[in-house]
Design a protein around this motif. Structure first.
Motif, PDB file in Angstrom:
ATOM      1  N   PRO A  53     -98.330 -99.171 -23.184  1.00 49.89           N
ATOM      2  CA  PRO A  53     -98.633 -97.805 -23.625  1.00 49.89           C
ATOM      3  C   PRO A  53     -99.898 -97.271 -22.956  1.00 49.89           C
ATOM      4  CG  PRO A  53     -99.231 -99.378 -25.324  1.00 49.89           C
ATOM      5  CD  PRO A  53     -98.565-100.151 -24.233  1.00 49.89           C
ATOM      6  N   THR A  54     -99.905 -95.967 -22.706  1.00 53.05           N
ATOM      7  CA  THR A  54    -101.093 -95.323 -22.132  1.00 53.05           C
ATOM      8  C   THR A  54    -101.636 -94.230 -23.026  1.00 53.05           C
ATOM      9  OG1 THR A  54     -99.721 -93.762 -20.903  1.00 53.05           O
ATOM     10  CG2 THR A  54    -100.379 -95.773 -19.761  1.00 53.05           C
ATOM     11  N   ARG A  55    -100.802 -93.725 -23.942  1.00 52.93           N
ATOM     12  CA  ARG A  55    -101.244 -92.677 -24.861  1.00 52.93           C
ATOM     13  C   ARG A  55    -100.610 -92.895 -26.227  1.00 52.93           C
ATOM     14  NH1 ARG A  55    -100.923 -89.782 -20.079  1.00 52.93           N
ATOM     15  NH2 ARG A  55    -102.771 -88.561 -19.627  1.00 52.93           N
ATOM     16  N   ALA A  56    -101.376 -92.604 -27.254  1.00 57.80           N
ATOM     17  CA  ALA A  56    -100.847 -92.612 -28.622  1.00 57.80           C
ATOM     18  C   ALA A  56    -100.716 -91.149 -29.043  1.00 57.80           C
ATOM     19  CB  ALA A  56    -101.790 -93.347 -29.562  1.00 57.80           C
ATOM     20  N   ILE A  57     -99.535 -90.764 -29.420  1.00 54.73           N
ATOM     21  CA  ILE A  57     -99.272 -89.376 -29.788  1.00 54.73           C
ATOM     22  C   ILE A  57     -99.014 -89.323 -31.292  1.00 54.73           C
ATOM     23  CG2 ILE A  57     -97.719 -87.425 -29.473  1.00 54.73           C
ATOM     24  CD1 ILE A  57     -97.131 -88.596 -26.672  1.00 54.73           C
ATOM     25  N   ALA A  59     -98.493 -86.494 -34.799  1.00 59.49           N
ATOM     26  CA  ALA A  59     -98.307 -85.139 -35.307  1.00 59.49           C
ATOM     27  C   ALA A  59     -98.133 -85.222 -36.813  1.00 59.49           C
ATOM     28  CB  ALA A  59     -97.088 -84.483 -34.671  1.00 59.49           C
ATOM     29  N   GLN A  60     -98.660 -84.248 -37.495  1.00 59.51           N
ATOM     30  CA  GLN A  60     -98.495 -84.164 -38.940  1.00 59.51           C
ATOM     31  C   GLN A  60     -97.944 -82.791 -39.263  1.00 59.51           C
ATOM     32  OE1 GLN A  60    -102.192 -85.073 -40.855  1.00 59.51           O
ATOM     33  NE2 GLN A  60    -102.225 -87.169 -40.103  1.00 59.51           N
ATOM     34  N   GLY A  61     -97.004 -82.751 -40.167  1.00 56.22           N
ATOM     35  CA  GLY A  61     -96.390 -81.476 -40.514  1.00 56.22           C
ATOM     36  C   GLY A  61     -96.082 -81.393 -41.988  1.00 56.22           C
ATOM     37  N   HIS A  62     -95.664 -80.222 -42.393  1.00 53.57           N
ATOM     38  CA  HIS A  62     -95.284 -79.961 -43.771  1.00 53.57           C
ATOM     39  C   HIS A  62     -93.957 -79.224 -43.743  1.00 53.57           C
ATOM     40  CE1 HIS A  62     -95.470 -77.829 -47.715  1.00 53.57           C
ATOM     41  NE2 HIS A  62     -95.829 -79.031 -48.080  1.00 53.57           N
ATOM     42  N   ALA A  63     -92.963 -79.767 -44.446  1.00 52.46           N
ATOM     43  CA  ALA A  63     -91.635 -79.161 -44.449  1.00 52.46           C
ATOM     44  C   ALA A  63     -91.278 -78.687 -45.849  1.00 52.46           C
ATOM     45  CB  ALA A  63     -90.607 -80.162 -43.965  1.00 52.46           C
ATOM     46  N   THR A  64     -90.771 -77.477 -45.927  1.00 60.53           N
ATOM     47  CA  THR A  64     -90.247 -76.932 -47.172  1.00 60.53           C
ATOM     48  C   THR A  64     -88.814 -76.469 -46.906  1.00 60.53           C
ATOM     49  OG1 THR A  64     -90.954 -74.652 -46.738  1.00 60.53           O
ATOM     50  CG2 THR A  64     -92.564 -76.106 -47.809  1.00 60.53           C
ATOM     51  N   ALA A  65     -88.155 -75.979 -47.921  1.00 64.24           N
ATOM     52  CA  ALA A  65     -86.793 -75.473 -47.739  1.00 64.24           C
ATOM     53  C   ALA A  65     -86.777 -74.254 -46.827  1.00 64.24           C
ATOM     54  CB  ALA A  65     -86.181 -75.133 -49.093  1.00 64.24           C
ATOM     55  N   ALA A  66     -87.899 -73.537 -46.762  1.00 63.35           N
ATOM     56  CA  ALA A  66     -87.952 -72.302 -45.988  1.00 63.35           C
ATOM     57  C   ALA A  66     -88.409 -72.499 -44.549  1.00 63.35           C
ATOM     58  CB  ALA A  66     -88.881 -71.297 -46.678  1.00 63.35           C
ATOM     59  N   ARG A  67     -89.285 -73.489 -44.294  1.00 63.01           N
ATOM     60  CA  ARG A  67     -89.813 -73.628 -42.930  1.00 63.01           C
ATOM     61  C   ARG A  67     -90.491 -74.973 -42.720  1.00 63.01           C
ATOM     62  NH1 ARG A  67     -95.125 -69.732 -42.791  1.00 63.01           N
ATOM     63  NH2 ARG A  67     -96.540 -71.323 -43.535  1.00 63.01           N
ATOM     64  N   VAL A  68     -90.791 -75.239 -41.461  1.00 58.90           N
ATOM     65  CA  VAL A  68     -91.557 -76.424 -41.071  1.00 58.90           C
ATOM     66  C   VAL A  68     -92.829 -75.938 -40.409  1.00 58.90           C
ATOM     67  CG1 VAL A  68     -91.608 -78.463 -39.597  1.00 58.90           C
ATOM     68  CG2 VAL A  68     -89.482 -77.810 -40.742  1.00 58.90           C
ATOM     69  N   GLU A  69     -93.964 -76.455 -40.827  1.00 55.67           N
ATOM     70  CA  GLU A  69     -95.259 -76.048 -40.283  1.00 55.67           C
ATOM     71  C   GLU A  69     -95.973 -77.275 -39.719  1.00 55.67           C
ATOM     72  OE1 GLU A  69     -99.431 -74.116 -41.927  1.00 55.67           O
ATOM     73  OE2 GLU A  69     -97.727 -74.317 -43.258  1.00 55.67           O
ATOM     74  N   VAL A  70     -96.442 -77.188 -38.487  1.00 54.13           N
ATOM     75  CA  VAL A  70     -97.209 -78.274 -37.880  1.00 54.13           C
ATOM     76  C   VAL A  70     -98.660 -78.118 -38.305  1.00 54.13           C
ATOM     77  CG1 VAL A  70     -97.974 -79.330 -35.730  1.00 54.13           C
ATOM     78  CG2 VAL A  70     -95.643 -78.436 -35.927  1.00 54.13           C
ATOM     79  N   ALA A  71     -99.183 -79.131 -38.991  1.00 59.77           N
ATOM     80  CA  ALA A  71    -100.567 -79.086 -39.458  1.00 59.77           C
ATOM     81  C   ALA A  71    -101.529 -79.430 -38.316  1.00 59.77           C
ATOM     82  CB  ALA A  71    -100.762 -80.048 -40.619  1.00 59.77           C
ATOM     83  N   CYS A  72    -101.213 -80.466 -37.551  1.00 52.99           N
ATOM     84  CA  CYS A  72    -102.044 -80.841 -36.403  1.00 52.99           C
ATOM     85  C   CYS A  72    -101.243 -81.764 -35.501  1.00 52.99           C
ATOM     86  CB  CYS A  72    -103.338 -81.512 -36.854  1.00 52.99           C
ATOM     87  SG  CYS A  72    -103.097 -83.071 -37.709  1.00 52.99           S
ATOM     88  N   ASP A  73    -101.630 -81.829 -34.245  1.00 58.10           N
ATOM     89  CA  ASP A  73    -101.046 -82.780 -33.323  1.00 58.10           C
ATOM     90  C   ASP A  73    -102.075 -83.128 -32.262  1.00 58.10           C
ATOM     91  OD1 ASP A  73    -101.112 -80.529 -31.734  1.00 58.10           O
ATOM     92  OD2 ASP A  73     -99.008 -80.560 -31.205  1.00 58.10           O
ATOM     93  N   GLY A  74    -101.841 -84.205 -31.580  1.00 60.10           N
ATOM     94  CA  GLY A  74    -102.777 -84.597 -30.545  1.00 60.10           C
ATOM     95  C   GLY A  74    -102.369 -85.909 -29.898  1.00 60.10           C
ATOM     96  N   GLU A  75    -103.146 -86.318 -28.929  1.00 63.55           N
ATOM     97  CA  GLU A  75    -102.899 -87.579 -28.261  1.00 63.55           C
ATOM     98  C   GLU A  75    -104.221 -88.246 -27.939  1.00 63.55           C
ATOM     99  OE1 GLU A  75    -102.193 -87.174 -23.627  1.00 63.55           O
ATOM    100  OE2 GLU A  75    -100.835 -85.880 -24.725  1.00 63.55           O
ATOM    101  N   MET A  76    -104.179 -89.562 -27.816  1.00 64.33           N
ATOM    102  CA  MET A  76    -105.360 -90.345 -27.507  1.00 64.33           C
ATOM    103  C   MET A  76    -104.996 -91.319 -26.387  1.00 64.33           C
ATOM    104  SD  MET A  76    -107.501 -92.840 -30.079  1.00 64.33           S
ATOM    105  CE  MET A  76    -106.009 -93.613 -30.651  1.00 64.33           C
ATOM    106  N   ARG A  77    -105.784 -91.339 -25.338  1.00 64.69           N
ATOM    107  CA  ARG A  77    -105.525 -92.269 -24.236  1.00 64.69           C
ATOM    108  C   ARG A  77    -105.821 -93.675 -24.691  1.00 64.69           C
ATOM    109  NH1 ARG A  77    -103.997 -92.743 -19.434  1.00 64.69           N
ATOM    110  NH2 ARG A  77    -105.006 -93.969 -17.846  1.00 64.69           N
ATOM    111  N   MET A  78    -104.979 -94.626 -24.290  1.00 63.50           N
ATOM    112  CA  MET A  78    -105.127 -96.016 -24.710  1.00 63.50           C
ATOM    113  C   MET A  78    -105.239 -96.918 -23.496  1.00 63.50           C
ATOM    114  SD  MET A  78    -102.155 -96.098 -27.607  1.00 63.50           S
ATOM    115  CE  MET A  78    -102.136 -97.862 -27.603  1.00 63.50           C
ATOM    116  N   SER A  79    -105.893 -98.049 -23.699  1.00 61.57           N
ATOM    117  CA  SER A  79    -105.955 -99.078 -22.675  1.00 61.57           C
ATOM    118  C   SER A  79    -105.862-100.434 -23.368  1.00 61.57           C
ATOM    119  CB  SER A  79    -107.275 -98.960 -21.907  1.00 61.57           C
ATOM    120  OG  SER A  79    -107.405-100.009 -21.006  1.00 61.57           O
ATOM    121  N   GLY A  80    -104.932-101.246 -22.970  1.00 63.99           N
ATOM    122  CA  GLY A  80    -104.781-102.574 -23.552  1.00 63.99           C
ATOM    123  C   GLY A  80    -104.353-102.543 -25.003  1.00 63.99           C
TER     124      GLY A  80
END
Length: 81
Positions: A53-57, A59-80
């Protein structure tokens, strides 16, 4: 498969077909001796080539019957990791 794939790949990952979040992963390198009993014949397993692996990805979200909302997302570079 656990003996055939390491013959053509340096390292493989053996996991149950329902594993998640890294639980139940077994890393097998070429030449390793089995460290555990083989799984039952009627169980379902996945054998994959290991890719460093080189990156850890994440995402956190919130889903309701009406919609899906992304609260945050991101990635972190990894080594070893």
């Amino acid at each position: 498969m656990t003996t055939a794939l390491p013959a053509s790949h340096q390292r493989v990952v053996l996991k149950t077909d329902r594993s998640a979040d890294g639980h139940g992963l077994h890393f097998v390198s070429r030449g390793d001796q089995p460290s555990h009993s083989p799984p039952p014949a009627d169980s379902h397993w996945v054998v994959e080539e290991y890719v460093e692996p080189t990156r850890a990805i994440s995402a956190q979200g919130h889903a309701t019957a009406a919609r899906v909302e992304v609260a945050c997302d991101g990635e972190m570079r990894m080594s070893g990791g």
